[in-house]
Design a protein around this motif. Structure first.
Motif, PDB file in Angstrom:
ATOM      1  N   GLY A  33      -6.277 -19.216  -2.409  1.00  0.00           N
ATOM      2  CA  GLY A  33      -5.921 -17.813  -2.565  1.00  0.00           C
ATOM      3  C   GLY A  33      -6.783 -17.139  -3.607  1.00  0.00           C
ATOM      4  O   GLY A  33      -7.446 -17.778  -4.409  1.00  0.00           O
ATOM      5  N   ASP A  34      -6.804 -15.822  -3.573  1.00  0.00           N
ATOM      6  CA  ASP A  34      -7.568 -15.073  -4.561  1.00  0.00           C
ATOM      7  C   ASP A  34      -6.610 -14.159  -5.299  1.00  0.00           C
ATOM      8  O   ASP A  34      -6.101 -13.191  -4.739  1.00  0.00           O
ATOM      9  N   GLY A  35      -6.338 -14.457  -6.559  1.00  0.00           N
ATOM     10  CA  GLY A  35      -5.380 -13.705  -7.351  1.00  0.00           C
ATOM     11  C   GLY A  35      -5.825 -12.296  -7.646  1.00  0.00           C
ATOM     12  O   GLY A  35      -5.013 -11.389  -7.807  1.00  0.00           O
ATOM     13  N   ASP A  36      -7.141 -12.053  -7.722  1.00  0.00           N
ATOM     14  CA  ASP A  36      -7.631 -10.711  -8.004  1.00  0.00           C
ATOM     15  C   ASP A  36      -7.298  -9.749  -6.876  1.00  0.00           C
ATOM     16  O   ASP A  36      -6.951  -8.600  -7.120  1.00  0.00           O
ATOM     17  N   ASP A  37      -7.406 -10.214  -5.640  1.00  0.00           N
ATOM     18  CA  ASP A  37      -7.073  -9.341  -4.511  1.00  0.00           C
ATOM     19  C   ASP A  37      -5.583  -9.034  -4.483  1.00  0.00           C
ATOM     20  O   ASP A  37      -5.180  -7.912  -4.156  1.00  0.00           O
ATOM     21  N   ASP A  38      -4.747 -10.001  -4.825  1.00  0.00           N
ATOM     22  CA  ASP A  38      -3.299  -9.770  -4.857  1.00  0.00           C
ATOM     23  C   ASP A  38      -2.940  -8.751  -5.928  1.00  0.00           C
ATOM     24  O   ASP A  38      -2.113  -7.868  -5.701  1.00  0.00           O
ATOM     25  N   LEU A  39      -3.571  -8.857  -7.086  1.00  0.00           N
ATOM     26  CA  LEU A  39      -3.306  -7.910  -8.161  1.00  0.00           C
ATOM     27  C   LEU A  39      -3.776  -6.515  -7.775  1.00  0.00           C
ATOM     28  O   LEU A  39      -3.091  -5.522  -8.022  1.00  0.00           O
ATOM     29  N   GLU A  40      -4.938  -6.437  -7.147  1.00  0.00           N
ATOM     30  CA  GLU A  40      -5.465  -5.137  -6.724  1.00  0.00           C
ATOM     31  C   GLU A  40      -4.557  -4.491  -5.680  1.00  0.00           C
ATOM     32  O   GLU A  40      -4.293  -3.284  -5.742  1.00  0.00           O
ATOM     33  N   ASP A  41      -4.057  -5.280  -4.733  1.00  0.00           N
ATOM     34  CA  ASP A  41      -3.139  -4.744  -3.724  1.00  0.00           C
ATOM     35  C   ASP A  41      -1.840  -4.255  -4.362  1.00  0.00           C
ATOM     36  O   ASP A  41      -1.318  -3.200  -3.990  1.00  0.00           O
ATOM     37  N   ALA A  42      -1.321  -5.005  -5.331  1.00  0.00           N
ATOM     38  CA  ALA A  42      -0.079  -4.599  -5.989  1.00  0.00           C
ATOM     39  C   ALA A  42      -0.272  -3.318  -6.783  1.00  0.00           C
ATOM     40  O   ALA A  42       0.610  -2.454  -6.801  1.00  0.00           O
ATOM     41  N   LEU A  43      -1.421  -3.170  -7.448  1.00  0.00           N
ATOM     42  CA  LEU A  43      -1.671  -1.952  -8.213  1.00  0.00           C
ATOM     43  C   LEU A  43      -1.880  -0.745  -7.307  1.00  0.00           C
ATOM     44  O   LEU A  43      -1.530   0.375  -7.671  1.00  0.00           O
ATOM     45  N   GLU A  44      -2.449  -0.961  -6.125  1.00  0.00           N
ATOM     46  CA  GLU A  44      -2.627   0.151  -5.187  1.00  0.00           C
ATOM     47  C   GLU A  44      -1.287   0.613  -4.619  1.00  0.00           C
ATOM     48  O   GLU A  44      -1.106   1.795  -4.348  1.00  0.00           O
ATOM     49  N   LYS A  45      -0.353  -0.312  -4.443  1.00  0.00           N
ATOM     50  CA  LYS A  45       0.956   0.038  -3.887  1.00  0.00           C
ATOM     51  C   LYS A  45       1.880   0.667  -4.916  1.00  0.00           C
ATOM     52  O   LYS A  45       2.841   1.337  -4.567  1.00  0.00           O
ATOM     53  N   THR A  46       1.616   0.442  -6.203  1.00  0.00           N
ATOM     54  CA  THR A  46       2.467   0.968  -7.264  1.00  0.00           C
ATOM     55  C   THR A  46       2.142   2.434  -7.508  1.00  0.00           C
ATOM     56  O   THR A  46       0.989   2.817  -7.571  1.00  0.00           O
ATOM     57  N   SER A  47       3.178   3.235  -7.668  1.00  0.00           N
ATOM     58  CA  SER A  47       2.953   4.652  -7.921  1.00  0.00           C
ATOM     59  C   SER A  47       2.409   4.851  -9.333  1.00  0.00           C
ATOM     60  O   SER A  47       2.717   4.073 -10.242  1.00  0.00           O
ATOM     61  N   PRO A  48       1.605   5.900  -9.535  1.00  0.00           N
ATOM     62  CA  PRO A  48       1.046   6.142 -10.869  1.00  0.00           C
ATOM     63  C   PRO A  48       2.109   6.402 -11.930  1.00  0.00           C
ATOM     64  O   PRO A  48       1.932   6.015 -13.085  1.00  0.00           O
ATOM     65  N   SER A  49       3.220   7.031 -11.554  1.00  0.00           N
ATOM     66  CA  SER A  49       4.266   7.293 -12.551  1.00  0.00           C
ATOM     67  C   SER A  49       4.936   5.990 -13.000  1.00  0.00           C
ATOM     68  O   SER A  49       5.275   5.837 -14.173  1.00  0.00           O
TER      69      SER A  49
END
Length: 109
Positions: A33-49
């Motif tokens: 697995g690639d942890g960087d891609d998982d983190l990037e996907d989670a940050l994209e799904k999280t709202s800015p607020s």
């Protein structure tokens, strides 16, 4: 003169953990697995607020705990009441702001 080697290793300077997959934490993941891609996907799904409220609360809690603990130690160990009291008050204020930030975000959702 030949020294006895109880482990039977030929080279005493060789790294015994050279085949350890957990030795280099920045190497490719041995599981696949690639942890960087998982983190990037989670940050994209999280709202800015949500991200802003989380980062603000984390920074305020860290500042509050640091200030209150250093202030208490200055008072207790050094007898520096003026600086220690200011740091304790500032730390408690930062912790209160962290609670206000959390509750404001929780009630807005």
């Amino acid at each position: 003169m030949v020294l006895f080697d109880p482990l039977g290793d030929d080279d005493p300077l060789e790294d015994p953990f050279s085949d350890d997959p957990f030795e280099d934490p920045f190497d490719d993941d041995p599981i696949g697995g690639d942890g960087d891609d998982d983190l990037e996907d989670a940050l994209e799904k999280t709202s800015p607020s949500t991200l802003l409220a989380f980062i603000t609360a984390v920074v305020l809690v860290h500042v509050g705990l640091f200030g209150a603990s250093i202030g208490a130690m200055l008072i207790g160990f050094r007898g520096r009441w003026t600086l220690g009291s200011a740091l304790v008050i500032g730390g408690v204020f930062a912790l209160v702001l962290a609670v206000v930030t959390y509750r404001r975000y929780r009630n807005r959702r």
